[in-house]
Motif scaffolding. Sequence first.
Motif, mmCIF file in Angstrom:
data_model
loop_
_atom_site.group_PDB
_atom_site.id
_atom_site.type_symbol
_atom_site.label_atom_id
_atom_site.label_comp_id
_atom_site.label_asym_id
_atom_site.label_seq_id
_atom_site.Cartn_x
_atom_site.Cartn_y
_atom_site.Cartn_z
ATOM 1 N N ARG A 160 61.749 60.526 -19.882
ATOM 2 C CA ARG A 160 61.380 60.712 -18.490
ATOM 3 C C ARG A 160 60.989 59.423 -17.786
ATOM 4 N NH1 ARG A 160 57.705 63.075 -19.637
ATOM 5 N NH2 ARG A 160 57.863 64.838 -21.087
ATOM 6 N N GLU A 161 61.154 58.308 -18.508
ATOM 7 C CA GLU A 161 60.690 57.073 -17.880
ATOM 8 C C GLU A 161 61.837 56.184 -17.448
ATOM 9 O OE1 GLU A 161 58.129 55.614 -20.882
ATOM 10 O OE2 GLU A 161 57.067 57.532 -20.840
ATOM 11 N N HIS B 21 65.214 63.394 -6.454
ATOM 12 C CA HIS B 21 64.063 64.248 -6.152
ATOM 13 C C HIS B 21 63.023 64.145 -7.270
ATOM 14 C CE1 HIS B 21 62.788 68.234 -4.044
ATOM 15 N NE2 HIS B 21 61.869 67.322 -4.032
ATOM 16 N N THR B 22 63.517 64.210 -8.513
ATOM 17 C CA THR B 22 62.625 63.931 -9.642
ATOM 18 C C THR B 22 63.341 62.910 -10.520
ATOM 19 O OG1 THR B 22 63.575 65.449 -11.234
ATOM 20 C CG2 THR B 22 62.059 66.383 -9.617
ATOM 21 N N GLN C 46 63.987 63.338 -14.046
ATOM 22 C CA GLN C 46 64.029 63.916 -15.381
ATOM 23 C C GLN C 46 65.080 65.006 -15.391
ATOM 24 O OE1 GLN C 46 60.183 66.122 -14.446
ATOM 25 N NE2 GLN C 46 60.897 67.144 -16.320
ATOM 26 N N ASN D 147 65.895 68.762 -17.125
ATOM 27 C CA ASN D 147 65.499 69.887 -17.956
ATOM 28 C C ASN D 147 66.677 70.835 -18.036
ATOM 29 O OD1 ASN D 147 62.916 68.814 -17.942
ATOM 30 N ND2 ASN D 147 62.397 69.935 -16.078
ATOM 31 N N ILE E 287 67.989 72.912 -15.000
ATOM 32 C CA ILE E 287 67.103 72.413 -13.935
ATOM 33 C C ILE E 287 67.568 72.875 -12.559
ATOM 34 C CG2 ILE E 287 68.369 70.260 -13.630
ATOM 35 C CD1 ILE E 287 65.652 68.895 -13.170
ATOM 36 N N ARG F 244 70.511 77.057 -7.912
ATOM 37 C CA ARG F 244 70.830 76.442 -6.612
ATOM 38 C C ARG F 244 72.320 76.541 -6.301
ATOM 39 N NH1 ARG F 244 66.447 73.455 -8.395
ATOM 40 N NH2 ARG F 244 64.843 73.018 -6.844
ATOM 41 N N ALA G 214 61.403 71.053 -11.999
ATOM 42 C CA ALA G 214 60.475 69.955 -11.712
ATOM 43 C C ALA G 214 60.432 69.639 -10.223
ATOM 44 C CB ALA G 214 60.893 68.712 -12.499
ATOM 45 N N ALA G 215 61.591 69.793 -9.565
ATOM 46 C CA ALA G 215 61.628 69.489 -8.132
ATOM 47 C C ALA G 215 60.643 70.374 -7.380
ATOM 48 C CB ALA G 215 63.040 69.699 -7.603
ATOM 49 N N LYS H 183 57.150 69.257 -7.942
ATOM 50 C CA LYS H 183 56.832 68.054 -7.165
ATOM 51 C C LYS H 183 56.471 68.436 -5.741
ATOM 52 C CE LYS H 183 58.703 63.456 -6.269
ATOM 53 N NZ LYS H 183 59.879 62.566 -6.505
ATOM 54 N N SER I 193 55.900 67.743 -15.110
ATOM 55 C CA SER I 193 55.885 66.311 -14.820
ATOM 56 C C SER I 193 56.307 66.029 -13.394
ATOM 57 C CB SER I 193 56.789 65.569 -15.803
ATOM 58 O OG SER I 193 58.063 66.152 -15.776
ATOM 59 N N GLN J 24 54.988 62.903 -10.903
ATOM 60 C CA GLN J 24 55.833 62.054 -10.053
ATOM 61 C C GLN J 24 55.339 62.077 -8.617
ATOM 62 O OE1 GLN J 24 59.994 63.078 -10.611
ATOM 63 N NE2 GLN J 24 59.551 63.513 -12.772
ATOM 64 N N GLU K 56 54.121 58.789 -6.546
ATOM 65 C CA GLU K 56 54.697 58.330 -5.279
ATOM 66 C C GLU K 56 53.622 58.243 -4.198
ATOM 67 O OE1 GLU K 56 58.116 60.487 -3.948
ATOM 68 O OE2 GLU K 56 59.120 60.249 -5.894
ATOM 69 N N GLN L 227 53.526 58.300 -16.944
ATOM 70 C CA GLN L 227 54.264 58.876 -15.821
ATOM 71 C C GLN L 227 53.619 58.594 -14.473
ATOM 72 O OE1 GLN L 227 55.991 62.565 -15.835
ATOM 73 N NE2 GLN L 227 57.037 62.207 -17.762
#
Lengths: 312, 371, 309, 509
Positions: free
Chosen positions: A125-126, A221-222, A224, A226, A229, A233, C176-177, C180, C203, C207, C211, C228
């Motif tokens: 995730r980095e 948007h992020t 990472q 998953n 994810i 959508r 995750a979006a 956030k 996570s 983020q 930000e 993170q």
Amino acid sequence: MEPLAIVSFLAAVLAATWRLATPFIFTSLGEVFSERAGVLNIGLEGVMLIGAFTAFAITFFTGSPVLGLAAAITSGLACGLLFAFLTVSLSANQIVVGAALNLVGLGLTSFLYRSIFSGRMETAREYVSFSPLEIPFLSSIRFFGDILFKQNLMVYATPIVVLLGSFILYRTAFGLSVRSTGEHPRTVDSAGLRVSMIRYASVLIGCGLAAVGGAYLTVAHTNQFNEGITSGRGFIALAVVVIGRWSPWGAFAVSLLFGFFYALQLRLQAVSGITIPYQFFQAMPYLLTLVVFVAMRRRAAPPGALGVPYKS
Amino acid sequence: METVEPEIAQKPPSRRSDLKKISFSPRYLFTLGRKMAPPVAALAAALLVGAILLYAAGYSPWYAYGVMWEGAFGSRNNLAETLLKATPLILIGSGLAVAFRSGIWNIGAEGQLYAGAVAATLAGIFFTGLPAMILVPLVLLAGMLSGAIWGGLAGFLKVRFGASEIVTTIMLNFIAIIATSYLVTGPMIEEVGKFPQTAQIADAARLPRILFPTRLHIGFLLAMGVALASYLLLFKSSRGYALRTVGISPDAARYAGINVGAGLMISMAISGGAAGLAGATEVAGLTFRLYQEISPGYGFDGIAVALLANNNPIGVIFTGILFGALRSGSEVMQMNAQVPSVLVSVIQGVVLLSAAALGVFRITVAESRKE
Amino acid sequence: SGGSEKEINAGVFKVGLLSPGPVNGQGWTQIAYEALLKIEKELGAQISYVEVEQSPALFERAFRDYASQGYQMVLGHGFEFQDAALTVAKDFPNTYFFISSSKIREGNVIGVDSDSSEAFYLMGVVAALMGKAAGLVGGVEIPPITNAFIGFTNGVRSIDPDFPISTTYLGSWTDAAAAKEAAFSMIAEGADFIIPDADAAGSGVYQALNETGPGYWSFGIYNDYTSQAPNNMIGNYFNDYGQGLVNLARMVKDGNFDIQTNVEFGLKDEDVIWVKFVEGRVPVDVQESVETARQGIIDSKINTLSPIR
Amino acid sequence: MSETLLKLDKIVKTFPGVRANRGVSLEIRKGEIHCLLGENGAGKTVLMSIVYGLHQPDSGQVIYNGEHLDLRSPKDAIKRRIGMVHQHFMLVPTLTVAENIILGQYPPWKILRHMDRVEEKIEKLSREFGLKIDPKALIHTLSVGEQQRVEILKTLYHGVDLLILDEPTAVLTPQETDRLLVFLKEMAGRGLTVIFITHKLDEVMQVSDRVTVLRDGREVATVVTAKASPRMLAKLMVGREVLLEPPPREGPKGENVLSVKNLFVNDERDLPAVREVSLEVRSGEIVGVAGVSGNGQSELALALAGLMPVAGGEIHLDGSVATNLSPRKLSCLGLAHVPEDRHRMGVVLPFSVAENFVLHEFDHPPFARNGFLRYKMIKSHAMDLVRQYDVRLGGVDDEIVNLSGGNQQKVVIARELHRKPRLLLVNEPTRGIDIGATEFVRRQIAAQRDAGAAVLLISSDLEELIALSDRLLVFFEGRIVGQIRASRDRIEEIGLLMAGKSGKDLVEK
Ligand SMILES: Nc1ncnc2c1ncn2[C@@H]1O[C@H](COP(=O)(O)OP(=O)(O)OP(=O)(O)O)[C@@H](O)[C@H]1O
Ligand SMILES: Nc1ncnc2c1ncn2[C@@H]1O[C@H](COP(=O)(O)OP(=O)(O)OP(=O)(O)O)[C@@H](O)[C@H]1O
Ligand SMILES: [Mg+2]
Ligand SMILES: [Mg+2]
């Protein structure tokens, strides 16, 4: 709330709206092209996932979200090529191939994610993603400036891409042939154009943009990936195209509308002290979109030859 | 066509003529074989792709597939598990075959399954006291009705407001799933434990098992029955003739005096009802209570199952069992070979793709000329 | 398949895991997986796991397969595995069925719970002492999450009865979006302490804070997430569930498992659950109040789960 | 003008299961109007599609201006100034005239600025050739005649030396037809070469220099029109004598079967299409409805058949009220309806011929028993009708789409007539089908009349109306503007009425 509070409330919600709408905007814009050419692709969810994963993986290894995005587009085009080959060249049933893409997209990305990244969850995730960039001056406007002009590149890109898309669709010879192909392929054929070529092109545009929509989730948007994810959508985008009357700006507007409902529900949940069960908020975007759709006065008819393979 | 199998010959003559058409006379088996050939080839292709992936990821395809086969058919229990997974797929697939043949794209089986599961659970919890003879049918009926209503709603919106069912069913999926989550965390949550799940349904509401000691329950037989019924409906009954006409050309249907709106409603209700029934059998046959995620996406696999069978309910029996076997086999594969079970989705997807490539879904001239 | 393997692996100590989701998903599911690896490493056990899709229909089958293959210990990682375990356990008396985040104890079915509410209570104390308002981002509304949030709220209330707390559920463990954006909404609502408990999706919260910049705080949940959001992480809540399970597994292996009740890890088990602050982020006085609270909890003077009005 | 422009040499084209062209040879001279005649499925359309590059021949050669042509696609044909007006128009209904005309003209990346210039050029052309059209109009708002004008303008816009028209008059009114024929002669005068496919012999005689007759994929003869007669052409085509005038009615008219009072009907766009129409049809008579298409005849038919809501007025069938009844109820009251658009309504293309025969009765005995279809019955029924109405096909299990239009139409006629209707409503019964079939269909309609049915015949083919009807009702803008005894010597008048030209309405018994 006093006016000031309302303004800031709105500003925040609108900013979130735009961010949340972006993946729908890219994906539905693409689908507008392929459906206008007569090809219905219900496999958007799968393509988005593949785009999301590719962008993630490449960005992770190269450290460059730009490369990641490029790779995502490539993967989308690959999906498009497969889809077009089956549905256009072999005139296979479009719904079948779409459903298959969804299955493959989910399975493949999860499988690869495990095989490549298992054990590395932490590091995975980095990496740097498209980070928000401020637009000088504008970003210092009160409320809105701070929020509407501190987005990341891909968010800013949306209106431009839609503008471009609608220009191509309505102002170029290619666009004309696309619109004709979806309505009346025989005519296109007898005008000496290659129906198959036009459909290939449109499907490629569709899947390419769907991949971008997916990539946005993992590198903008992020930062990472998953498994799964995209969480549905792709299907929403499918609906957006219909509600948006198969037009680029229509899709843009409807995406924003859905994004707004979604942002609103998150925000309302965040307002402390509200005791309504959170599922009511969660259902809101889908319910309201449905209501809007059903209540819509003028609903456009789908392209005449949508979903129908063409054999000369 | 005159060679009729004995046990069918024993059937009362009146029904014979109908049944004969799908009786397993040599000729039928032959045509069936011809029909099945491409899907089999497709499966082979898919397994090949899977093998390549496995190999690339450092597993032994042979071993993995061996374990997978074991897991799907290796033992009485595994076979039962395969059929258990096939049950909802066959139910949903047969319903969708009817809808698709009637020209309505119901993407909402998942939501309709949830609607069915909720109603079935309610029936199973409230009407304790009743004997199984009554309660079991009641529970199944409840599930079927509520699924039919949830599906019929989309049909109504299409007929009354001309709202595309693709949009409405997608939205209704999300709504049904969220609503279920609300019910099991709120009003319907169990008394003890307070876990987000309902109380267990009455013992009398549970489906009898048919293959001891496994968990296989009559839901499977029910599914076969529904598939058979859908087949007869679509291809042997006058109602089916009407539905297929509506699916091909609404104008011709109106000209023929067929009520198009009713046709669409009916086929939406039928496919919804079948999905709702699937939800009911899951609750009454396996879980005995309602959870947030009662279905691992049967509603979407069902679409694939129907299409792979070219929207023929009899074919759905086979494709349903195929998909069931792949799923249950893949779990064992993961347990004993540590291969991520997600691989199965890839295999299923590729089965569809290569089936499409092999032209299993033939395009009639009509479609290619339709403009 | 069961039969043959039994002979081959007779005498081997075998541990199986039923994971409710991808084992490499961060947070909850990952914990169990790492526990399994730890058991393999420290006890030389033969391990195996299966990801049952979120469908209870499949649980019973997985349990049965493991048990019939002579696994001595099977972990169902989530309360939802309870029913299935109870059904199967009758037929396999000499297999131990452990059920995560469950309080049950019936024969060889043993609920194992690591009570997050205690750690969250401590976070609540910190938030109330250092912040203006708190936000909690949950994945799905299930007991482990709701309990943790109750603990947090109690912690806050112990300091400041009307310190604002808002809660958001995503309805997803992976989006995750959404997480956030939920965090952004809370920030806009004035929260400066935002804590996720949403598995992989969580996570997204870090983020968002990263930000937004300094002045907004969070805790790493179950693991060290400092990387993170380096400027926002005030501490990490470690939950070495794995260690706890290793302890249990060792007893099972050595045949001296004698606990009569269900198992509940808490701050008292210092090698399983602890909270560690990031250097120089928490003033001494706050640290002291936290320490008092911790003692109170260990001596069970404080009930972190006491209902909230 | 004896110089050869186009030479086809032993063209062979087969489709799976069908041999469309079996070695057709043909010569077209510069500046001539050359007619192609032939029964349905004779291979005319396919042959011309080959010249236009839509199909590639299996063998045989296309020589154009002495040059060997290997046409891969219509583009190649268009480049060589070959234009084709298809039987089913090749127009995108949702686009404007101008957009349709420039479709395929430019490379994909071309930006379409200056549509206005295109529109100017189109207007200039339409003025020059007297083909009035608004370049900005959307196709689906245009009448069939106008759409055909667009098709022709398309070819002129691209520039054309050889113009192929596939059954252009099938959908036109007498006026439009005359205008078209005059136009073609004039163009031929300017050196344009025309290939003209039709089923109507009088047109052939009127316009063409030479005629070629095709029969099942071979050319049987090419004759100079001046030296030919309709009878001989018909004979060449069908291989026997044909008589397009069915025997006149024997037996007296009977009682009123259909009576319509002050009928109002609105079209899809909800604009009034039929205004205050009253009419009566008695058993044993054929009443013809003449009119330029788009003047409300279609709506009248649909309303009578229960397929379009009646906005006002009353319909009585055999004395009982038949206003806004469902098609199902109406057919029980004894209505049979041969619809205008065969492909859209008349047949279900992917269904077998047998299934198509029971479109109305699929759920009645003997074809269904307690809800189940009885395929044995359905098939034997189909076989009977196929024999009676000599439909040409492989077997009753064939999908009907693989029949030629003429045979598809025979299936529809057979299905509707065998029910011995009280009221027979026929709309364009012979559009696009060859004279052999036409003769047959007309006889059948007359036979129904003699059997005591009341027949309402709607047609854009004045010849047909006069040949069959006892009385003619002339439609203009949704109203009946004239009621005339049908006879050849009144054609002038009728034409005027149809064009709304005559001052006062005219009614006679
Ligand atoms: N694309 C095609 N595929 C298969 N068969 C075809 C195709 N096009 C035409 N045919 C067959 O070829 C034969 C000739 O067709 P064609 O359209 O040339 O007849 P036609 O002379 O134009 O008849 P009509 O007078 O009805 O227009 C017919 O039997 C038709 O069924
Ligand atoms: N792709 C095709 N496959 C099979 N048969 C075809 C195909 N295209 C055309 N045909 C057959 O060729 C016949 C002639 O084609 P055409 O387009 O001229 O229609 P038609 O026969 O003239 O009927 P109509 O005059 O009503 O249009 C069609 O009626 C149809 O039966
Ligand atoms: Mg033709
Ligand atoms: Mg024709």
